[in-house]
Design an enzyme around this catalytic site. Structure first.
Site, PDB file in Angstrom:
ATOM      1  N   SER A 190       0.844  -1.209   0.000  1.00  0.00           N
ATOM      2  CA  SER A 190       0.000   0.000   0.000  1.00  0.00           C
ATOM      3  C   SER A 190       0.869   1.244   0.000  1.00  0.00           C
ATOM      4  CB  SER A 190      -0.876   0.008   1.251  1.00  0.00           C
ATOM      5  OG  SER A 190      -1.524   1.262   1.405  1.00  0.00           O
ATOM      6  N   TYR A 203      -2.052  -1.053  10.557  1.00  0.00           N
ATOM      7  CA  TYR A 203      -2.167  -1.399   9.137  1.00  0.00           C
ATOM      8  C   TYR A 203      -0.918  -0.971   8.354  1.00  0.00           C
ATOM      9  CZ  TYR A 203      -3.972  -1.237   4.310  1.00  0.00           C
ATOM     10  OH  TYR A 203      -4.143  -1.395   2.954  1.00  0.00           O
TER      11      TYR A 203
HETATM   12  P1  NAD Z   1     -11.681  -5.662  -0.050  1.00  0.00           P
HETATM   13  O1  NAD Z   1     -12.436  -5.463   1.192  1.00  0.00           O
HETATM   14  O2  NAD Z   1     -12.434  -5.840  -1.298  1.00  0.00           O
HETATM   15  O3  NAD Z   1     -10.699  -6.901   0.064  1.00  0.00           O
HETATM   16  C1  NAD Z   1     -10.089  -7.323   1.248  1.00  0.00           C
HETATM   17  C2  NAD Z   1     -10.366  -8.797   1.383  1.00  0.00           C
HETATM   18  O4  NAD Z   1      -9.619  -9.348   2.448  1.00  0.00           O
HETATM   19  C3  NAD Z   1     -11.822  -9.103   1.716  1.00  0.00           C
HETATM   20  O5  NAD Z   1     -12.590  -9.247   0.560  1.00  0.00           O
HETATM   21  C4  NAD Z   1     -11.714 -10.396   2.502  1.00  0.00           C
HETATM   22  O6  NAD Z   1     -12.109 -11.503   1.714  1.00  0.00           O
HETATM   23  C5  NAD Z   1     -10.247 -10.533   2.836  1.00  0.00           C
HETATM   24  N1  NAD Z   1     -10.070 -10.775   4.268  1.00  0.00           N
HETATM   25  C6  NAD Z   1      -9.956  -9.862   5.258  1.00  0.00           C
HETATM   26  N2  NAD Z   1      -9.831 -10.484   6.448  1.00  0.00           N
HETATM   27  C7  NAD Z   1      -9.852 -11.820   6.180  1.00  0.00           C
HETATM   28  C8  NAD Z   1      -9.753 -12.987   6.996  1.00  0.00           C
HETATM   29  N3  NAD Z   1      -9.582 -12.911   8.338  1.00  0.00           N
HETATM   30  N4  NAD Z   1      -9.841 -14.194   6.398  1.00  0.00           N
HETATM   31  C9  NAD Z   1     -10.016 -14.278   5.057  1.00  0.00           C
HETATM   32  N5  NAD Z   1     -10.087 -13.223   4.233  1.00  0.00           N
HETATM   33  C10 NAD Z   1     -10.006 -12.004   4.800  1.00  0.00           C
HETATM   34  O7  NAD Z   1     -10.692  -4.418  -0.150  1.00  0.00           O
HETATM   35  P2  NAD Z   1      -9.434  -4.124  -1.113  1.00  0.00           P
HETATM   36  O8  NAD Z   1      -9.161  -2.694  -0.919  1.00  0.00           O
HETATM   37  O9  NAD Z   1      -9.634  -4.651  -2.464  1.00  0.00           O
HETATM   38  O10 NAD Z   1      -8.260  -4.900  -0.393  1.00  0.00           O
HETATM   39  C11 NAD Z   1      -7.366  -5.767  -1.069  1.00  0.00           C
HETATM   40  C12 NAD Z   1      -5.945  -5.467  -0.640  1.00  0.00           C
HETATM   41  O11 NAD Z   1      -5.573  -4.189  -1.120  1.00  0.00           O
HETATM   42  C13 NAD Z   1      -5.720  -5.437   0.871  1.00  0.00           C
HETATM   43  O12 NAD Z   1      -4.505  -6.086   1.171  1.00  0.00           O
HETATM   44  C14 NAD Z   1      -5.593  -3.954   1.157  1.00  0.00           C
HETATM   45  O13 NAD Z   1      -4.793  -3.711   2.287  1.00  0.00           O
HETATM   46  C15 NAD Z   1      -4.900  -3.506  -0.105  1.00  0.00           C
HETATM   47  N6  NAD Z   1      -4.962  -2.071  -0.357  1.00  0.00           N
HETATM   48  C16 NAD Z   1      -6.158  -1.444  -0.524  1.00  0.00           C
HETATM   49  C17 NAD Z   1      -6.167  -0.077  -0.742  1.00  0.00           C
HETATM   50  C18 NAD Z   1      -7.457   0.659  -0.919  1.00  0.00           C
HETATM   51  O14 NAD Z   1      -7.421   1.882  -0.920  1.00  0.00           O
HETATM   52  N7  NAD Z   1      -8.585   0.005  -1.067  1.00  0.00           N
HETATM   53  C19 NAD Z   1      -4.982   0.636  -0.811  1.00  0.00           C
HETATM   54  C20 NAD Z   1      -3.775  -0.030  -0.646  1.00  0.00           C
HETATM   55  C21 NAD Z   1      -3.788  -1.384  -0.424  1.00  0.00           C
END
Ligand code: NAD
Ligand code: MG
Length: 298
Positions: A190, A203
Site C-alpha cells: 500500500s 495497518y
Molecule cells: P476488499 O475489502 O475488497 O478486500 C479485502 C479482502 O480481504 C476481503 O474481501 C476479505 O475476503 C479478505 N479478508 C480480510 N480479512 C480476512 C480474513 N480474516 N480471512 C479471510 N479473508 C479475509 O478491499 P481491497 O481494498 O480490495 O483490499 C485488497 C488489498 O488491497 C488489501 O490487502 C488492502 O490492504 C490492499 N490495499 C487497498 C487499498 C485501498 O485503498 N482500497 C490501498 C492499498 C492497499
C-alpha cells in the site's frame, strides 16, 4: 466490449461519477453494500491470452482489487481459486460467476485466514481442485482506523498483523512446494508503507513489512525461477474502505491527495497484477509496482 482497458482515455475524467458520499458498513463489508459499486472491470477487462493455462490462488478474491484481479486472470486464460470470509458470499458468488463465464475453472474457498490450519487446508484444496498452482496473489487485508494508540486494542493489533502478514507467510509456505520454475507470487502492499496515516498505525506497519518480506523472499526464490513482486495501491474504492478502513467523513474527499485527484477503481489495478504474473515480466524481481494515481514515494 465498447471500451476496454486499452481505450485511449483521459485518466482524470475516466470515472465521471465523481467522489462517493459518506457511508459505513459493519463486518468486512461487501461491494453490494457500498455506493457507488466499485468498478472491478466486469464490463471492460478484455483478455488477450497472457495467462493461458495458468492456475492462480487469490486471497480476498471476492471483492475489490482481488475480484478485479480474478476477473482479469480468468479472461487472460487462467483457472482461478479465490479465498474470502463466509460473510462475503454475495461478492464471491459474483466473482465465481464471472470466472466461469470466461470459460475457466473457478474454486471458492471461504474461511478465516487468521487461522494457520485453515491457510494450509485452503492451499491444499486450491492445488487439488485446480490441478496445481503457479500464481499466488496474497491480497486479503484488514484495515481498521483507530484515532488514538491507547484505543488500539491488543486484539485488533494482533488480528491486523495475522491477516496481513502471518497469513501471507502461512499461505506462501504451504504453496511453495507446489510452485515450479516460472511461477509467480504477487503480494499487495500500500501507499501506507511510504506515507503512513496517523490513524492506521497497525495497518501501515504491516504494509511496510509486506514490502520487505517480498524483497527478501524474492532473493531466495529467484534462483529457483520463482519471481516475487509487489503491487502498492493508492486510495482505491473498495468495501474495506467503507467498513472502518477510513472514517465515513473522509470518504467524499479521499483520493483528492493523488495527482489525478480522485479515488482509483479496482479495475485500474488488475493490469499490474497481470503483468507481474505473466512471463512478460521475466526480469522483474523483488519490485514494487505503485498504482496510486500519482503519490511519489522513494
Ligand atoms: P476488499 O475489502 O475488497 O478486500 C479485502 C479482502 O480481504 C476481503 O474481501 C476479505 O475476503 C479478505 N479478508 C480480510 N480479512 C480476512 C480474513 N480474516 N480471512 C479471510 N479473508 C479475509 O478491499 P481491497 O481494498 O480490495 O483490499 C485488497 C488489498 O488491497 C488489501 O490487502 C488492502 O490492504 C490492499 N490495499 C487497498 C487499498 C485501498 O485503498 N482500497 C490501498 C492499498 C492497499
Ligand atoms: Mg470482500
Amino acid at each position: 466490449m465498447a471500451n476496454n482497458q486499452y481505450t485511449f482515455t483521459n485518466p482524470v475524467t475516466l470515472y465521471p461519477t465523481g467522489q462517493p458520499p459518506e457511508q459505513h458498513q459493519e463486518g468486512p463489508g461487501t461491494e453490494q453494500g457500498q455506493f457507488p459499486n466499485p468498478d472491478v472491470g466486469e464490463d471492460s477487462y478484455e483478455g488477450t491470452g497472457r495467462l493461458r493455462g495458468r492456475k492462480a490462488l487469490i486471497t480476498g478474491g471476492d471483492s475489490g482489487i482481488g475480484a478485479a484481479v480474478a476477473i482479469a486472470f480468468a479472461r487472460e486464460g487462467a483457472d482461478v481459486a479465490i479465498s474470502y470470509l463466509a460473510a462475503e458470499q454475495i461478492d464471491a458468488d459474483r466473482t465465481i460467476r464471472l470466472i466461469e463465464e470466461a470459460g475457466r475453472t473457478a474454486v471458492a474457498l471461504p474461511g478465516d485466514i487468521t487461522d494457520s490450519l485453515h491457510c494450509r487446508t485452503m492451499v491444499a484444496e486450491a492445488v487439488s481442485q485446480l490441478g496445481g498452482l503457479d500464481i499466488l496473489v496474497n491480497n486479503a487485508g484488514k484495515q481498521q482506523f483507530t484515532e488514538d494508540l491507547l484505543e488500539l486494542s491488543d486484539e485488533q493489533f494482533a488480528e491486523t498483523l495475522d491477516t496481513n502478514i502471518s497469513a501471507m507467510f502461512w499461505i506462501t509456505k504451504a504453496a511453495l512446494p507446489h510452485l515450479g520454475a516460472g511461477s509467480t507470487i504477487i503480494n499487495t502492499s500500500s501507499i501506507q508503507a511510504y506515507k503512513p496515516s496517523g490513524i492506521l498505525v497497525d495497518y501501515a506497519t504491516t504494509k511496510a513489512a509486506i514490502n520487505t518480506f517480498s524483497k527478501a523472499l524474492s532473493q531466495q526464490l529467484a534462483p529457483k525461477g520463482i519471481r516475487v513482486n509487489v503491487v502498492a495501491p493508492g486510495p482505491i474504492w473498495t468495501p474495506l474502505q467503507t467498513a472502518g478502513g477510513q472514517p465515513a467523513s473522509a470518504l467524499p474527499t479521499t483520493g483528492k491527495e493523488t495527482a489525478l485527484g480522485r479515488w482509483g477503481q479496482p479495475a485500474e489495478l488488475a493490469p499490474a497484477y497481470v503483468f507481474l504474473a505473466s512471463p512478460e515480466s521475466s526480469f522483474v524481481v523483488g519490485a514494487t509496482l505503485n498504482v496510486d494515481g500519482g503519490m511519489p514515494n522513494p
